[in-house]
Design a protein around this motif. Structure first.
Motif: not given
Length: 141
Positions: A4, A24-27, A29
């Motif tokens: 990750k 990476e997940s956008g949680a 940003e």
């Protein structure tokens, strides 16, 4: 095994500069961070609280696993990690991560639950990261 990433962008000098951090997940940003969010309680995040959140969440998951391996299931695990940034040898270093844990295990043996807590503290991946080898690839453009 999964890899990750988190990323950061920075512009300017240390005190007046500013940056953003993303995962990476956008949680998370383009969350702002900088000297003022790290040392002056301005809105935004900082590396220490991100490490603290990672440690708390990783420990909680590890504890759930260790308890499960011992035949116990927690109804709740609440973990708060407090990361300490100190001045060391003319610079700064993260010197501690303290875990405050409240765990509820219905019908669980308190001694076995405490043993599970110690095992999770020693073996969660972020606990291990805090003593890990650091590698780097760098380029100047």
């Amino acid at each position: 095994m999964p890899k990750k990433y988190g990323s950061a962008h920075w512009e300017g000098d240390l005190k007046e500069g500013k940056g953003t951090v993303s995962v990476e997940s956008g949680a998370i940003e383009d969350q702002p961070y900088g000297f003022n969010t790290r040392f002056e309680d301005k809105p935004g995040t900082n590396p220490e609280e991100l490490v603290a959140a990672a440690h708390a969440s990783c420990f909680s998951m590890a504890l759930s696993m260790v308890l499960g391996d011992a035949g116990m299931i927690a109804s709740e695990i609440d973990t708060r990690a407090t990361v300490t940034l100190d001045q060391v040898d003319g610079g700064f270093a993260v010197t501690k991560s303290h875990l405050d844990v409240t765990v509820s295990v219905p019908d669980g043996d308190p001694d076995k639950v405490m043993e599970a807590c110690e095992g999770a503290k020693a073996n969660c991946p972020i606990s291990k990261l805090l003593t890990a080898e650091i590698t780097m690839d760098a380029k100047v453009v």
